[in-house]
Motif scaffolding. Sequence first.
Motif, PDB file in Angstrom:
ATOM      1  N   GLY A 127       2.381  -3.794   7.783  1.00 39.58           N
ATOM      2  CA  GLY A 127       3.824  -3.822   7.904  1.00 39.58           C
ATOM      3  C   GLY A 127       4.427  -5.198   7.786  1.00 39.58           C
ATOM      4  N   LYS A 128       3.587  -6.221   7.866  1.00 39.33           N
ATOM      5  CA  LYS A 128       4.054  -7.607   7.770  1.00 39.33           C
ATOM      6  C   LYS A 128       3.354  -8.340   6.628  1.00 39.33           C
ATOM      7  CE  LYS A 128       5.390  -7.906  12.634  1.00 39.33           C
ATOM      8  NZ  LYS A 128       5.241  -6.458  12.892  1.00 39.33           N
ATOM      9  N   ASP A 129       2.042  -8.476   6.723  1.00 44.47           N
ATOM     10  CA  ASP A 129       1.309  -9.118   5.624  1.00 44.47           C
ATOM     11  C   ASP A 129       1.259  -8.219   4.395  1.00 44.47           C
ATOM     12  OD1 ASP A 129       0.815 -11.283   7.273  1.00 44.47           O
ATOM     13  OD2 ASP A 129      -1.120 -10.510   7.956  1.00 44.47           O
TER      14      ASP A 129
ATOM     15  N   ILE B  78       0.873  -1.177   0.000  1.00 41.22           N
ATOM     16  CA  ILE B  78       0.000   0.000   0.000  1.00 41.22           C
ATOM     17  C   ILE B  78       0.907   1.223   0.000  1.00 41.22           C
ATOM     18  CG2 ILE B  78      -1.721   1.348   1.261  1.00 41.22           C
ATOM     19  CD1 ILE B  78      -2.662  -1.331   2.502  1.00 41.22           C
ATOM     20  N   PHE B  79       0.761   2.054  -1.029  1.00 42.30           N
ATOM     21  CA  PHE B  79       1.485   3.331  -1.085  1.00 42.30           C
ATOM     22  C   PHE B  79       0.503   4.440  -0.763  1.00 42.30           C
ATOM     23  CE2 PHE B  79       3.004   6.919  -4.035  1.00 42.30           C
ATOM     24  CZ  PHE B  79       3.755   7.503  -3.019  1.00 42.30           C
ATOM     25  N   SER B  80       0.686   5.077   0.375  1.00 44.34           N
ATOM     26  CA  SER B  80      -0.196   6.150   0.840  1.00 44.34           C
ATOM     27  C   SER B  80       0.519   7.489   0.695  1.00 44.34           C
ATOM     28  CB  SER B  80      -0.574   5.912   2.302  1.00 44.34           C
ATOM     29  OG  SER B  80      -1.194   7.043   2.872  1.00 44.34           O
ATOM     30  N   HIS B  81      -0.183   8.481   0.141  1.00 48.56           N
ATOM     31  CA  HIS B  81       0.444   9.767  -0.168  1.00 48.56           C
ATOM     32  C   HIS B  81       0.695  10.657   1.040  1.00 48.56           C
ATOM     33  CE1 HIS B  81      -0.153  10.242  -4.799  1.00 48.56           C
ATOM     34  NE2 HIS B  81       0.061   8.978  -4.480  1.00 48.56           N
ATOM     35  N   ASN B  82       0.148  10.305   2.207  1.00 47.30           N
ATOM     36  CA  ASN B  82       0.556  11.055   3.399  1.00 47.30           C
ATOM     37  C   ASN B  82       0.292  10.244   4.662  1.00 47.30           C
ATOM     38  OD1 ASN B  82      -2.177  11.500   4.168  1.00 47.30           O
ATOM     39  ND2 ASN B  82      -1.782  13.612   4.754  1.00 47.30           N
TER      40      ASN B  82
ATOM     41  N   SER C 149      13.106   4.352   6.998  1.00 45.74           N
ATOM     42  CA  SER C 149      12.544   3.052   6.646  1.00 45.74           C
ATOM     43  C   SER C 149      13.042   1.971   7.589  1.00 45.74           C
ATOM     44  CB  SER C 149      12.925   2.682   5.207  1.00 45.74           C
ATOM     45  OG  SER C 149      14.259   2.218   5.138  1.00 45.74           O
ATOM     46  N   GLU C 150      12.600   0.760   7.341  1.00 44.97           N
ATOM     47  CA  GLU C 150      13.044  -0.389   8.135  1.00 44.97           C
ATOM     48  C   GLU C 150      14.538  -0.636   7.976  1.00 44.97           C
ATOM     49  OE1 GLU C 150      11.892  -3.974   5.058  1.00 44.97           O
ATOM     50  OE2 GLU C 150      10.309  -3.112   6.299  1.00 44.97           O
ATOM     51  N   PHE C 151      15.149  -0.011   6.985  1.00 50.23           N
ATOM     52  CA  PHE C 151      16.593  -0.130   6.786  1.00 50.23           C
ATOM     53  C   PHE C 151      17.370   0.946   7.537  1.00 50.23           C
ATOM     54  CE2 PHE C 151      14.745  -1.609   2.617  1.00 50.23           C
ATOM     55  CZ  PHE C 151      14.923  -2.964   2.869  1.00 50.23           C
ATOM     56  N   SER C 152      16.650   1.891   8.159  1.00 55.97           N
ATOM     57  CA  SER C 152      17.293   2.996   8.879  1.00 55.97           C
ATOM     58  C   SER C 152      17.649   2.577  10.301  1.00 55.97           C
ATOM     59  CB  SER C 152      16.361   4.213   8.940  1.00 55.97           C
ATOM     60  OG  SER C 152      15.939   4.613   7.660  1.00 55.97           O
TER      61      SER C 152
ATOM     62  N   HIS D  15       6.541   6.447  14.967  1.00 55.32           N
ATOM     63  CA  HIS D  15       6.138   5.465  15.981  1.00 55.32           C
ATOM     64  C   HIS D  15       5.668   4.165  15.321  1.00 55.32           C
ATOM     65  CE1 HIS D  15       6.790   8.295  19.104  1.00 55.32           C
ATOM     66  NE2 HIS D  15       5.643   8.936  19.039  1.00 55.32           N
ATOM     67  N   LEU D  16       4.876   4.286  14.262  1.00 55.03           N
ATOM     68  CA  LEU D  16       4.394   3.098  13.543  1.00 55.03           C
ATOM     69  C   LEU D  16       5.559   2.353  12.896  1.00 55.03           C
ATOM     70  CD1 LEU D  16       1.150   4.396  11.740  1.00 55.03           C
ATOM     71  CD2 LEU D  16       1.296   2.941  13.780  1.00 55.03           C
ATOM     72  N   LEU D  17       6.517   3.102  12.376  1.00 51.31           N
ATOM     73  CA  LEU D  17       7.686   2.487  11.755  1.00 51.31           C
ATOM     74  C   LEU D  17       8.480   1.690  12.793  1.00 51.31           C
ATOM     75  CD1 LEU D  17       9.556   2.204   9.262  1.00 51.31           C
ATOM     76  CD2 LEU D  17      10.652   4.348   9.967  1.00 51.31           C
ATOM     77  N   LYS D  18       8.693   2.276  13.954  1.00 49.42           N
ATOM     78  CA  LYS D  18       9.427   1.594  15.015  1.00 49.42           C
ATOM     79  C   LYS D  18       8.670   0.369  15.527  1.00 49.42           C
ATOM     80  CE  LYS D  18      12.035   5.618  16.663  1.00 49.42           C
ATOM     81  NZ  LYS D  18      12.290   6.539  17.801  1.00 49.42           N
ATOM     82  N   ALA D  19       7.338   0.416  15.442  1.00 51.68           N
ATOM     83  CA  ALA D  19       6.513  -0.714  15.882  1.00 51.68           C
ATOM     84  C   ALA D  19       6.373  -1.781  14.799  1.00 51.68           C
ATOM     85  CB  ALA D  19       5.131  -0.216  16.300  1.00 51.68           C
ATOM     86  N   GLY D  20       6.943  -1.517  13.628  1.00 50.73           N
ATOM     87  CA  GLY D  20       6.873  -2.473  12.530  1.00 50.73           C
ATOM     88  C   GLY D  20       5.535  -2.504  11.814  1.00 50.73           C
ATOM     89  N   LYS D  21       4.729  -1.443  11.995  1.00 50.28           N
ATOM     90  CA  LYS D  21       3.393  -1.425  11.385  1.00 50.28           C
ATOM     91  C   LYS D  21       3.371  -0.714  10.033  1.00 50.28           C
ATOM     92  CE  LYS D  21       1.010  -1.870  15.803  1.00 50.28           C
ATOM     93  NZ  LYS D  21       0.009  -1.292  16.747  1.00 50.28           N
TER      94      LYS D  21
END
Length: 321
Positions: A246-248, A223-227, A308-311, A262-268
């Motif tokens: 973030g997983k499925d 899913i690519f969301s514009h904001n 990103s998850e690579f950061s 926060h969502l990025l750190k939570a893996g969502k």
Amino acid sequence: MKKYFWLFIMVGMISGLSSCTPDEKQENEVVIGFSQLGNESTWRERNTASIKEAAKKANYKLLFANGQQKQSKQIKDIRSFIASRVDVIVLSPIVETGWENVLTEARDAGIPVILNDRDIQIEDTSLYQTLVGTDSTAQGRKAGDFLKKKFEGTSEQIQIVEITGTPGSSSTENRSLGFRDSLNMEKRFEIVESQNADYMLSKGKQAMEKLYQQKQLTNVDVIFSHNDDMTLGIVEFLETTSIKPGKDVTIVSVDAQQEAIHLLKAGKINCTVECNPNTGPKLMSTITHLLNGGKLEPCYYLQEQVFSEFSNLSAIPERGY
């Protein structure tokens, strides 16, 4: 004697009236009319605050008008600024087209216009001086580049759902353009659905619920969301389903506001591309340069990065919005 008494009274009344006009422009005072398109997101609220703070620091008087997501309201506000004889008009346009008449009126009145955040499509580009904002085409391209890295080595077809912002706005058009440009040579990436959610959390949630009910998320990989506000709504809805955000399904967003981090750190979510809202300081320095007779570039883009998850997520500072 009675005649002089009433003369003194009249003079006092006139002096009193002239001193009771706080909105009257003071000598050498720089007045800026700022037409903001609305307050549809946390990003927009921070953008407005940045400009107000920078104007105050520059000792410029700022007349602020909220366009309430309506071009007709913004046009009315700009005409009010023209009537007030402001020195500069700053415009954050809700859409790209339909500005020719009112900007011609501003030019005829000798009032320069500077675009904030979003661009416009207009034949006579002399109707505005420059754009101070972010490169939305580059933001879309960075989102696509993340996906190429994320799915590097994968030969399977990757199905993408795109949730876009306000129809007809330069940010929406350019993010879509940049995203497609990045993935154009990668045939395994396919955008199977594109839905508008107007940069709003509630509409992002509604768009995702609609797609889910129509069973259009079954085989979706991305899913690519514009904001980020729409992304928050997307995650909020997905968490009521069996689909784990973030997983499925990989989620890529734009803005990089604090809640998205926060969502990025939570893996969502998996990535958020920065859209820098702090245009205020650059706007004020640009206005100062213009009023001093300086020549301007066609546009000024702020620096931005990708999280990103690579950061190194522990190294990300507080975003401030």
